[in-house]
Write an enzyme that holds these catalytic residues in place. Sequence first.
Site, PDB file in Angstrom:
ATOM      1  N   HIS A 251      11.743 -32.664 -93.708  1.00  0.00           N
ATOM      2  CA  HIS A 251      12.833 -33.711 -93.698  1.00  0.00           C
ATOM      3  C   HIS A 251      13.123 -34.564 -94.903  1.00  0.00           C
ATOM      4  O   HIS A 251      14.182 -35.154 -94.928  1.00  0.00           O
ATOM      5  CB  HIS A 251      12.235 -34.695 -92.506  1.00  0.00           C
ATOM      6  CG  HIS A 251      11.152 -35.575 -92.891  1.00  0.00           C
ATOM      7  ND1 HIS A 251       9.797 -35.427 -92.715  1.00  0.00           N
ATOM      8  CD2 HIS A 251      11.215 -36.766 -93.213  1.00  0.00           C
ATOM      9  CE1 HIS A 251       9.159 -36.323 -93.298  1.00  0.00           C
ATOM     10  NE2 HIS A 251       9.926 -37.199 -93.502  1.00  0.00           N
TER      11      HIS A 251
ATOM     12  N   GLU B 151      16.630 -35.034 -99.514  1.00  0.00           N
ATOM     13  CA  GLU B 151      16.988 -36.284-100.044  1.00  0.00           C
ATOM     14  C   GLU B 151      16.122 -36.618-101.440  1.00  0.00           C
ATOM     15  O   GLU B 151      16.746 -37.120-102.519  1.00  0.00           O
ATOM     16  CB  GLU B 151      16.548 -37.377 -99.142  1.00  0.00           C
ATOM     17  CG  GLU B 151      16.795 -38.637 -99.723  1.00  0.00           C
ATOM     18  CD  GLU B 151      16.326 -39.715 -98.651  1.00  0.00           C
ATOM     19  OE1 GLU B 151      17.050 -40.971 -98.720  1.00  0.00           O
ATOM     20  OE2 GLU B 151      15.622 -39.339 -97.575  1.00  0.00           O
ATOM     21  N   ASP B 152      14.868 -36.082-101.631  1.00  0.00           N
ATOM     22  CA  ASP B 152      13.929 -36.283-102.692  1.00  0.00           C
ATOM     23  C   ASP B 152      13.888 -35.095-103.762  1.00  0.00           C
ATOM     24  O   ASP B 152      13.144 -35.413-104.764  1.00  0.00           O
ATOM     25  CB  ASP B 152      12.528 -36.684-102.151  1.00  0.00           C
ATOM     26  CG  ASP B 152      12.767 -38.078-101.244  1.00  0.00           C
ATOM     27  OD1 ASP B 152      13.851 -38.739-101.553  1.00  0.00           O
ATOM     28  OD2 ASP B 152      11.894 -38.287-100.461  1.00  0.00           O
TER      29      ASP B 152
ATOM     30  N   ASP C 168      -2.099 -58.101 -65.722  1.00  0.00           N
ATOM     31  CA  ASP C 168      -2.426 -56.820 -65.854  1.00  0.00           C
ATOM     32  C   ASP C 168      -3.469 -56.264 -66.992  1.00  0.00           C
ATOM     33  O   ASP C 168      -3.461 -55.373 -67.490  1.00  0.00           O
ATOM     34  CB  ASP C 168      -1.223 -55.849 -65.922  1.00  0.00           C
ATOM     35  CG  ASP C 168      -0.162 -56.504 -67.025  1.00  0.00           C
ATOM     36  OD1 ASP C 168       0.948 -56.161 -67.299  1.00  0.00           O
ATOM     37  OD2 ASP C 168      -0.591 -57.635 -67.331  1.00  0.00           O
TER      38      ASP C 168
END
Length: 500
Positions: free
Chosen positions: A145, A149-150, A330
Site C-alpha cells: 500500500h 507513494e514512497d 456496565d
Amino acid sequence: MSEPATAVGSEAAASQGADRTNERPADESRTQERRAPSTPASPVRVTDTGGPSDQPRVRMRQRIARFGSSRPQTPVLDALFKTVRANHPKADTALLERAYRTAERLHQGQLRKSGDAYITHPLAVTQILAELGMTEPTLVAALLHDTVEDTPYTLTELSHDFGEEVALLVDGVTKLDKVKYGESAQSETIRKMIVAMSRDIRVLVIKLADRLHNMRTLHHLRPDKQNRIATETLEIYAPLAHRLGMNTIKWELEDLCFSTLHPKVYDEIVRLVADAAPKRDVFLAQVIDEVTADLKAAKIRATVTGRPKHYYSIYQKMVVRGRDFSEIYDLVGLRILVDLPRDCYAALGVMHVRWNPLPGRFKDYIAMPKFNMYQSLHTTVLGPGGKPVELQIRTEEMDRRAEYGVAAHWKYKQDGKGGVPAPAKGSPDDLVWVRQLLDWQRETADPGSSSTLSASRSIPARSFASPPTGTSSRCRPGRRRSTSPTRSIPRSGTAVSAPG
C-alpha cells in the site's frame, strides 16, 4: 545367525573376497566367467537403513528434502500464514510471499522513526487485516500500500504484477493518504473516504488497519505530531470504524488516542479499574455461575462471558454524564451467546425472572438493528447484592458482526470462488448510510458548505477529549463548550460533573 554387516564391514568383506578371488586357480576363474551373465551386475550397497528394500524410501525422502529446499523460506511470514490459513485454509500464500518480497525490495533502505526497517509497517498492517479475516487481494494490497507513494513503483507495474483489483485498492489507499487534516479537514476527509468506499469498501478497511498500527507506534514521534495524529484519529477514524461496525478497531483506536491526549487522566482511570478489579472479578464469577445454572435449567445452550469496559468509554461516562466511577453500570457486564435469535428472547425471559430489570434500560437491537448492522438485546438488572449488571444477549453470528463489522463478510461469508460476496439489497449488510452520504456530498462541491458538514456530523465523533492546544471540545447539545484543555479526575472518587 550373525548380525548383519554394516556398510564399512561389507566393504571390508568385499575387499577380502576380491583378494581371495584373485588367488584362485585359472580353471576355477574361467568356470565362473562362463556362468556369469553377459552384462556385469551392479554392486548392491548395503546400508544401515535396512537393506535394498529400503532404497525407494530413501530416494523419496531425498526428493522431499530437495522439494522443500527448492524455494527459500521466509520465517518472518510464518505468523501471517498461520493466521491466514486459520480463516481461509485454501488461501494462496505463494502470492502473499511474492508480494512481501516485492515490497521488501522496493522499501529496502527505508526506515521508520523507530529505526526499524520500513517493511515492518506494511507487514504489521497485513497481520491486522489477516486477523480480521480479509482475503488475498486485500492482504496483497496491504503489503504494497505504500509502494506507489514512497517508491518508484508505478500503478501500471503493480497492475501488471498483481492484477487490476490489487492496483485499484492500492490506488484508493494512496489517494486517502494525500488528504491532509487542517481547515475544512473533517468534512473533506470524510467525503473523500466515502467516495473511495463507494468503489470498494476494502480501501477504508486497509486505511483503518494502517492507522491502527501507526497509533500503536505513535510514541516514536514528536509530542506535537502525536497530539495532531491522535486528535485526527479520534475525530475521524474511530467514528468511521464505529460506522462500519468494526468495534475491535474502534475500541483500540479510542484507548490509544485517549492515552496520548490525556495521559494523566488515562493513568488515573487505569488505576481505578485495577483497584476495583479483584472485587469485580469475584462478583463477576458469582454472576456467571448463577446465569449459567439458570440457562442450563431452562435447557438453553449458551456461552456466558464477562465483558470488560474500555477506558475511553469509562472516561466519556464519567465526564459527559457526570457519573461517579462506581456508578457506571456496565463496568460489570455479561455477554450471553446463544444459537438462534429465538433463544435470545428465551434467555432474556430467564434473566428477568431471576433478577428485576431496571426501567428504561432494555433495548431490542435484534428487531431494530443499528445502522452498522449491530444486533443484540441489552438489559440491565439488579444482580446479587442489588448491584446493577448489564447483559448483552445475542447469537454467535451477531457477535461476529458486532466485533468485525463489514470485515465479517470476508471472514465468515466467503462464496465458492473465494471472492467477495455481494450483499443483497435491503439486507443489513447493504450499508444504506454510504449511499446517503454520497447523495449529500453530490449536492455541493464546497467541502465547508452546510450539506457536506451535516453529512460529516451524521457520523458521531464522540470525541470529548480536547487537543492540548486549548481548542474547545465537543459537547452535547444544550451544554456550553469547555475551554479547559484537560479534565482531571479527583482521586477521592467523588463524582465528576460534566462541563458547564
